[in-house]
Design an enzyme around this catalytic site. Sequence first.
Site, PDB file in Angstrom:
ATOM      1  N   SER A 152       0.653  31.296 -13.739  1.00 41.81           N
ATOM      2  CA  SER A 152       0.482  30.434 -12.566  1.00 41.81           C
ATOM      3  C   SER A 152      -0.660  30.903 -11.659  1.00 41.81           C
ATOM      4  CB  SER A 152       1.781  30.378 -11.767  1.00 41.81           C
ATOM      5  OG  SER A 152       2.176  31.686 -11.423  1.00 41.81           O
ATOM      6  N   ASP A 179       6.524  34.822  -0.849  1.00 40.29           N
ATOM      7  CA  ASP A 179       5.824  34.936  -2.138  1.00 40.29           C
ATOM      8  C   ASP A 179       4.502  35.659  -1.864  1.00 40.29           C
ATOM      9  OD1 ASP A 179       4.155  34.565  -4.327  1.00 40.29           O
ATOM     10  OD2 ASP A 179       4.747  32.488  -4.672  1.00 40.29           O
ATOM     11  N   HIS A 218       1.315  34.673  -5.228  1.00 44.45           N
ATOM     12  CA  HIS A 218       0.406  33.523  -5.301  1.00 44.45           C
ATOM     13  C   HIS A 218      -0.458  33.429  -4.039  1.00 44.45           C
ATOM     14  CE1 HIS A 218       3.657  32.499  -8.163  1.00 44.45           C
ATOM     15  NE2 HIS A 218       2.622  32.107  -8.875  1.00 44.45           N
TER      16      HIS A 218
END
Length: 415
Positions: free
Chosen positions: A146, A386, A389
Amino acid sequence: MPMQFFFERRIQTLFPVVLSSLILLGTARLVLDSLKINQSHILRLYDRSDGGRNRLPVIVLPEDRIEETCNVFEGEWVWDNVSYPLYQEESCPYLVKQTTCQKNGRPDSYYKNWRWQPHGCKLPRFDPLKVLDMLRDKRMMFIGDSLQRGQFESMVCLVQSVIPEGKKSLQRIPPMKIFRAEEFNASIEYYWAPFIVESISDHATNHTVHKRMVKLDSIANHGKHWQGVDILVFESYVWWMYKPLINATYGSPDNVQKYNVTAAYRLALETWKDWLESNIKPQTQKVFFMSMSPTHLWSWEWKPGSDENCFNESYPIQGPYWGTGSNLEIMKILHDVLGELKISVTLMNITQLSEYRKDAHTSVYGERKGKLLTKEQRANPKSFADCIHWCLPGVPDAWNEILYAYLLKNYQNFS
Ligand SMILES: *[C@@H]1O[C@H](CO)[C@@H](O)[C@H](O)[C@H]1NC(C)=O
Ligand SMILES: *[C@@H]1O[C@H](CO)[C@@H](O)[C@H](O)[C@H]1NC(C)=O
Ligand SMILES: *[C@@H]1O[C@H](CO)[C@@H](O)[C@H](O)[C@H]1NC(C)=O
Ligand SMILES: *[C@@H]1O[C@H](CO)[C@@H](O)[C@H](O)[C@H]1NC(C)=O
Ligand SMILES: *[C@@H]1O[C@H](CO)[C@@H](O)[C@H](O)[C@H]1NC(C)=O
Ligand SMILES: *[C@@H]1O[C@H](CO)[C@@H](O)[C@H](O)[C@H]1NC(C)=O
Ligand SMILES: *[C@@H]1O[C@H](CO)[C@@H](O)[C@H](O)[C@H]1NC(C)=O
Ligand SMILES: *[C@@H]1O[C@H](CO)[C@@H](O)[C@H](O)[C@H]1NC(C)=O
């Protein structure tokens, strides 16, 4: 702190929480923004009368070329709210909601205004039309997890604004996403392969980091989709690091064994190397490898005495910094395998420059299991931020500016 301890205590407690946001990646819908960009200035640049086909070739100006001696990965982040960000979050309809931090409620926006400035030279100004000209009749593919998808989206956003409506499209053909610029017959693509080699996590949506089983010597099923692609950009790291041991097969497909992650990573890269050597034509194809994207899971690493993470960080780290999340043993393996390769692969060593950017992660303004965080989850950044990311626009744009500089540098070598 010994690595083993770091793994046991930290990875097992914190990684699963943040990594579980990776679980339903593929279900993340495209946010089809109702906001349309004002294209009047673009149409002047973009000559549609001949379908774009007879434009002059790319002109590589002297200032576009980075000098051989300049290490573009060494430098500093400079405040530049005049030229940055290079695109607006709301004017790029291709961003998934995992990256649209402003829309998701992030209150500060300084993280968008930093420019990467190498010590020894200036990066060429990113010119979307030059990228499209270089990609004419070509395919560029980003392969990985990702984080790599973030870089893919960044590249799409960096170029898409110069293409009029109706002449560009984004298709989802799992495990791929394909952005097409019709009039250039160019595509920018993404291929989900979190371990590069085959694994049980290869399904575009139905995968979980909690169950990992990597087929260290198998790559052909992926490789057939990479064949003939003009520019390949690989990346693979964070899925390996979930736990220090990993289930894997090598040789016999039925013989699942526990492997030390570093040993497994080396075997996987060797498999990748063999694939490249038998499938890549160096005259016409270019291969890049992105070094690990750093995480900022433990604030005590840059702010001794604290016990938080990347949440509520608004400024880059000044001065030397390297977090324990960026495993030097893995870096060494990368160095070794790239050194053994018979064809040339350009290492995009973006780890150090990204290490400084504790401020640029999605934090609580991203998503988890395909959904934006709830108010309650947001109020608990220790469990839900998070710090893997990145927001877009943001750090992956700088990776692409550097990639652009390399493409320009190689341009005359293209057929
Ligand atoms: C688009 O830009 C032009 C000139 O820059 C301006 O005249 C026009 O009002 C703008 N249109 C919209 C919809 O913003
Ligand atoms: C840009 O940054 C400077 C210095 O911090 C500040 O004075 C100025 O108001 C900022 N401009 C914008 C448009 O945000
Ligand atoms: C379009 O690009 C593909 C490669 O991406 C190439 O194989 C094909 O020949 C191109 N088509 C034309 C009409 O040039
Ligand atoms: C997801 O994959 C697992 C096995 O890998 C399978 O048992 C399960 O049915 C799949 N779920 C869906 C929704 O397809
Ligand atoms: C390996 O697989 C076995 C059987 O599926 C499982 O019980 C074990 O937890 C796995 N080990 C690791 C390190 O993932
Ligand atoms: C994993 O392998 C590395 C070297 O390849 C070694 O330093 C480390 O001790 C090993 N760890 C385990 C848990 O076996
Ligand atoms: C974020 O940090 C600022 C100081 O940098 C502090 O005043 C504020 O209370 C913090 N916000 C939260 C929600 O922790
Ligand atoms: C990448 O750069 C870092 C320093 O920024 C260095 O320690 C590391 O060895 C480099 N990696 C490779 C594979 O050359």
